[in-house]
Design a protein around this motif. Structure first.
Motif, PDB file in Angstrom:
ATOM      1  N   VAL A   1      87.180 -65.696 -28.132  1.00  0.00           N
ATOM      2  CA  VAL A   1      86.372 -65.835 -29.339  1.00  0.00           C
ATOM      3  C   VAL A   1      86.896 -64.913 -30.448  1.00  0.00           C
ATOM      4  O   VAL A   1      86.933 -65.300 -31.623  1.00  0.00           O
ATOM      5  CB  VAL A   1      84.893 -65.549 -29.031  1.00  0.00           C
ATOM      6  N   GLU A   2      87.320 -63.714 -30.100  1.00  0.00           N
ATOM      7  CA  GLU A   2      87.899 -62.822 -31.099  1.00  0.00           C
ATOM      8  C   GLU A   2      89.165 -63.424 -31.715  1.00  0.00           C
ATOM      9  O   GLU A   2      89.434 -63.261 -32.909  1.00  0.00           O
ATOM     10  CB  GLU A   2      88.231 -61.460 -30.461  1.00  0.00           C
ATOM     11  N   HIS A   3      89.922 -64.134 -30.899  1.00  0.00           N
ATOM     12  CA  HIS A   3      91.116 -64.835 -31.385  1.00  0.00           C
ATOM     13  C   HIS A   3      90.725 -65.887 -32.420  1.00  0.00           C
ATOM     14  O   HIS A   3      91.423 -66.068 -33.440  1.00  0.00           O
ATOM     15  CB  HIS A   3      91.824 -65.477 -30.192  1.00  0.00           C
ATOM     16  N   LEU A   4      89.606 -66.569 -32.196  1.00  0.00           N
ATOM     17  CA  LEU A   4      89.129 -67.558 -33.157  1.00  0.00           C
ATOM     18  C   LEU A   4      88.701 -66.880 -34.457  1.00  0.00           C
ATOM     19  O   LEU A   4      89.006 -67.365 -35.556  1.00  0.00           O
ATOM     20  CB  LEU A   4      87.953 -68.344 -32.566  1.00  0.00           C
ATOM     21  N   VAL A   5      88.004 -65.767 -34.332  1.00  0.00           N
ATOM     22  CA  VAL A   5      87.555 -65.046 -35.523  1.00  0.00           C
ATOM     23  C   VAL A   5      88.751 -64.519 -36.316  1.00  0.00           C
ATOM     24  O   VAL A   5      88.754 -64.550 -37.552  1.00  0.00           O
ATOM     25  CB  VAL A   5      86.600 -63.901 -35.130  1.00  0.00           C
ATOM     26  N   ASP A   6      89.791 -64.081 -35.613  1.00  0.00           N
ATOM     27  CA  ASP A   6      91.016 -63.637 -36.293  1.00  0.00           C
ATOM     28  C   ASP A   6      91.566 -64.739 -37.189  1.00  0.00           C
ATOM     29  O   ASP A   6      91.934 -64.496 -38.355  1.00  0.00           O
ATOM     30  CB  ASP A   6      92.089 -63.256 -35.270  1.00  0.00           C
ATOM     31  N   GLN A   7      91.639 -65.942 -36.649  1.00  0.00           N
ATOM     32  CA  GLN A   7      92.197 -67.061 -37.412  1.00  0.00           C
ATOM     33  C   GLN A   7      91.308 -67.427 -38.593  1.00  0.00           C
ATOM     34  O   GLN A   7      91.800 -67.736 -39.687  1.00  0.00           O
ATOM     35  CB  GLN A   7      92.371 -68.272 -36.492  1.00  0.00           C
ATOM     36  N   ALA A   8      90.003 -67.420 -38.369  1.00  0.00           N
ATOM     37  CA  ALA A   8      89.073 -67.739 -39.456  1.00  0.00           C
ATOM     38  C   ALA A   8      89.205 -66.720 -40.586  1.00  0.00           C
ATOM     39  O   ALA A   8      89.177 -67.077 -41.775  1.00  0.00           O
ATOM     40  CB  ALA A   8      87.641 -67.761 -38.925  1.00  0.00           C
ATOM     41  N   GLU A   9      89.391 -65.457 -40.235  1.00  0.00           N
ATOM     42  CA  GLU A   9      89.505 -64.411 -41.248  1.00  0.00           C
ATOM     43  C   GLU A   9      90.734 -64.622 -42.121  1.00  0.00           C
ATOM     44  O   GLU A   9      90.685 -64.432 -43.352  1.00  0.00           O
ATOM     45  CB  GLU A   9      89.562 -63.037 -40.587  1.00  0.00           C
ATOM     46  N   LEU A  10      91.836 -65.041 -41.517  1.00  0.00           N
ATOM     47  CA  LEU A  10      93.049 -65.276 -42.286  1.00  0.00           C
ATOM     48  C   LEU A  10      92.850 -66.375 -43.322  1.00  0.00           C
ATOM     49  O   LEU A  10      93.341 -66.273 -44.454  1.00  0.00           O
ATOM     50  CB  LEU A  10      94.204 -65.629 -41.344  1.00  0.00           C
ATOM     51  N   VAL A  11      92.137 -67.433 -42.946  1.00  0.00           N
ATOM     52  CA  VAL A  11      91.873 -68.507 -43.905  1.00  0.00           C
ATOM     53  C   VAL A  11      90.945 -68.008 -45.004  1.00  0.00           C
ATOM     54  O   VAL A  11      91.179 -68.244 -46.199  1.00  0.00           O
ATOM     55  CB  VAL A  11      91.273 -69.733 -43.192  1.00  0.00           C
ATOM     56  N   LEU A  12      89.882 -67.326 -44.620  1.00  0.00           N
ATOM     57  CA  LEU A  12      88.926 -66.842 -45.612  1.00  0.00           C
ATOM     58  C   LEU A  12      89.561 -65.847 -46.587  1.00  0.00           C
ATOM     59  O   LEU A  12      89.189 -65.797 -47.761  1.00  0.00           O
ATOM     60  CB  LEU A  12      87.734 -66.191 -44.900  1.00  0.00           C
ATOM     61  N   GLN A  13      90.524 -65.074 -46.120  1.00  0.00           N
ATOM     62  CA  GLN A  13      91.197 -64.110 -46.985  1.00  0.00           C
ATOM     63  C   GLN A  13      92.031 -64.783 -48.067  1.00  0.00           C
ATOM     64  O   GLN A  13      92.073 -64.332 -49.213  1.00  0.00           O
ATOM     65  CB  GLN A  13      92.110 -63.199 -46.152  1.00  0.00           C
ATOM     66  N   SER A  14      92.684 -65.871 -47.704  1.00  0.00           N
ATOM     67  CA  SER A  14      93.697 -66.433 -48.598  1.00  0.00           C
ATOM     68  C   SER A  14      93.264 -67.694 -49.335  1.00  0.00           C
ATOM     69  O   SER A  14      93.954 -68.102 -50.283  1.00  0.00           O
ATOM     70  CB  SER A  14      94.967 -66.752 -47.795  1.00  0.00           C
ATOM     71  N   GLN A  15      92.155 -68.312 -48.913  1.00  0.00           N
ATOM     72  CA  GLN A  15      91.762 -69.586 -49.502  1.00  0.00           C
ATOM     73  C   GLN A  15      90.366 -69.504 -50.110  1.00  0.00           C
ATOM     74  O   GLN A  15      89.530 -68.687 -49.701  1.00  0.00           O
ATOM     75  CB  GLN A  15      91.790 -70.699 -48.436  1.00  0.00           C
ATOM     76  N   ASP A  16      90.134 -70.391 -51.069  1.00  0.00           N
ATOM     77  CA  ASP A  16      88.841 -70.421 -51.762  1.00  0.00           C
ATOM     78  C   ASP A  16      87.901 -71.342 -50.981  1.00  0.00           C
ATOM     79  O   ASP A  16      87.823 -72.537 -51.251  1.00  0.00           O
ATOM     80  CB  ASP A  16      89.035 -70.907 -53.189  1.00  0.00           C
ATOM     81  N   ILE A  17      87.197 -70.802 -50.011  1.00  0.00           N
ATOM     82  CA  ILE A  17      86.354 -71.591 -49.103  1.00  0.00           C
ATOM     83  C   ILE A  17      84.919 -71.599 -49.610  1.00  0.00           C
ATOM     84  O   ILE A  17      84.278 -70.543 -49.745  1.00  0.00           O
ATOM     85  CB  ILE A  17      86.406 -71.023 -47.669  1.00  0.00           C
ATOM     86  N   ALA A  18      84.407 -72.790 -49.897  1.00  0.00           N
ATOM     87  CA  ALA A  18      83.024 -72.933 -50.368  1.00  0.00           C
ATOM     88  C   ALA A  18      82.075 -73.327 -49.248  1.00  0.00           C
ATOM     89  O   ALA A  18      80.892 -72.984 -49.280  1.00  0.00           O
ATOM     90  CB  ALA A  18      82.955 -73.981 -51.475  1.00  0.00           C
ATOM     91  N   PHE A  19      82.600 -74.072 -48.239  1.00  0.00           N
ATOM     92  CA  PHE A  19      81.758 -74.588 -47.166  1.00  0.00           C
ATOM     93  C   PHE A  19      82.318 -74.132 -45.823  1.00  0.00           C
ATOM     94  O   PHE A  19      83.521 -74.257 -45.576  1.00  0.00           O
ATOM     95  CB  PHE A  19      81.706 -76.122 -47.197  1.00  0.00           C
ATOM     96  N   LEU A  20      81.443 -73.625 -44.984  1.00  0.00           N
ATOM     97  CA  LEU A  20      81.829 -73.192 -43.648  1.00  0.00           C
ATOM     98  C   LEU A  20      81.055 -74.016 -42.625  1.00  0.00           C
ATOM     99  O   LEU A  20      79.819 -74.043 -42.644  1.00  0.00           O
ATOM    100  CB  LEU A  20      81.523 -71.710 -43.454  1.00  0.00           C
ATOM    101  N   ILE A  21      81.788 -74.713 -41.758  1.00  0.00           N
ATOM    102  CA  ILE A  21      81.170 -75.484 -40.684  1.00  0.00           C
ATOM    103  C   ILE A  21      81.487 -74.779 -39.373  1.00  0.00           C
ATOM    104  O   ILE A  21      82.660 -74.593 -39.028  1.00  0.00           O
ATOM    105  CB  ILE A  21      81.700 -76.929 -40.653  1.00  0.00           C
TER     106      ILE A  21
END
Length: 350
Positions: A172-192
């Motif tokens: 699960v921490e591995h999943l959170v790591d990947q999500a953080e990278l996207v959130l850092q670099s991209q303009d995310i308005a919706f999270l599913i």
């Protein structure tokens, strides 16, 4: 005709469709004589769908070709075969047609005209799970790009069942790591995502800050969330972010819409796409509907020309609420059972 009369007429038409050798699938045509009743003669309304036995376990082994109605036009294309999460055993398989997916998503999106536009991040299962394509269509309808994270929920459940909580936590921490990278670099308005994964993301301060700064709407689905947790997330952690649930099941090839909370009570009620998808909340012993306001087991019905999955007993309990259309029930306070058929249910992260 009113909505209830139209729904009953739809059920009768679908009984004729699915049990006529010219239009029905091999599975249902051959199953007709072993039901103990005649569905064409005896199923006359939505309530009569409770006459069907719960045959959902048979869908673990049925060849998918046997589930396709013969009467469908050649232009109707199978989009995908989706599988259940495998919580209660070997996965069950369901045939998704492109036309049904389009129709269902148009219905759902019509209830949320004010979401606006933006990119979507899906931290959720894909592969054989419907949620992956659902998230893509959510993003597409909102004029943005979908970013996604690989997730195998069955592996997490397997680790938990084996008592390997260390490995499950590391995954699960591995999943959170990947999500953080996207959130850092991209303009995310919706999270599913699912409530367990959302909880783990909020435990990491850097991810929590990114969600607070960027995400306008969190769509949670795939696992239950209690009202206290939802209230804490929406009022304490992320007061500027909207939260919306989507409860559904692969067995009915759809989800729900969350009813608008016009009085601001914080109540979460889910409505189905009736008459094509309807729910009942029943007493597990008698299989009869409980009183409104009482808790019971959730039974789902998928009744379309694309397929028939009646009286499917889910692994969830819910409070029975009058539906918006008078067809079937709506659901409040959904939560999973601890055991089903003597087997401990492991919700995991999905």
């Amino acid at each position: 005709m009113n909505a209830r009369e139209q729904a009953d007429a739809h059920v009768r038409a679908m009984m004729r469709w699915h049990f006529d050798p010219a239009t029905g699938s091999r599975y249902w045509v051959e199953r007709r004589n072993r039901l103990g009743f005649d569905p064409v003669e005896d199923v006359r309304c939505v309530d009569d769908l409770l006459k069907f036995p719960n045959l959902i376990d048979e869908l673990r082994d049925v060849p998918v070709e046997d589930l396709i109605p013969r009467g469908l036009d050649a232009a109707e294309k199978v989009f995908a075969v989706y599988e259940s999460g495998g919580t209660s055993g070997a996965p069950k398989r369901f045939v998704m047609f492109e036309s049904w997916f389009d129709e269902y998503m148009a219905w759902e999106n019509s209830h949320y005209p004010d979401d606006g536009e933006g990119h979507t991040l899906a931290v959720a299962p894909s592969g054989p799970h419907m949620l992956g394509e659902y998230s893509r269509r959510i993003a597409q309808a909102r004029g943005g790009i979908r970013f996604s994270i690989d997730l195998d929920p069955r592996w997490v459940k397997r680790l938990i069942a084996a008592g390997d909580n260390v490995a499950a936590g590391a995954y699960v921490e591995h999943l959170v790591d990947q999500a953080e990278l996207v959130l850092q670099s991209q303009d995310i308005a919706f999270l599913i995502t699912t409530p367990p994964l959302l909880a783990r993301m909020t435990e990491r301060a850097s991810v929590r800050t990114l969600i607070e700064e960027k995400v306008r709407l969190v769509i949670w689905t795939g696992a239950h969330m209690d009202l206290d947790t939802l209230d804490f997330l929406s009022t304490e952690l992320f007061p500027k972010t909207r939260f919306r649930g989507s409860y559904g099941s692969t067995s009915v090839l759809s989800g729900t819409v969350q009813r608008a909370d016009l009085d601001g009570t914080g109540d979460v009620v889910f409505d189905s796409y009736a008459p094509f998808v309807s729910y009942r909340v029943v007493d597990p012993s008698s299989q009869q509907p409980v009183e409104f306001g009482a808790e019971g087991a959730v039974v789902m019905n998928y009744v379309t020309k694309y397929g028939l999955v009646p009286n499917s007993l889910e692994r969830d309990l819910a409070t029975r609420v009058p539906s918006a259309t008078g067809v079937g029930d709506s659901l409040r306070n959904i939560h999973p059972v601890a055991e089903m058929d003597g087997q401990k249910m492991i919700e995991g992260v999905y």
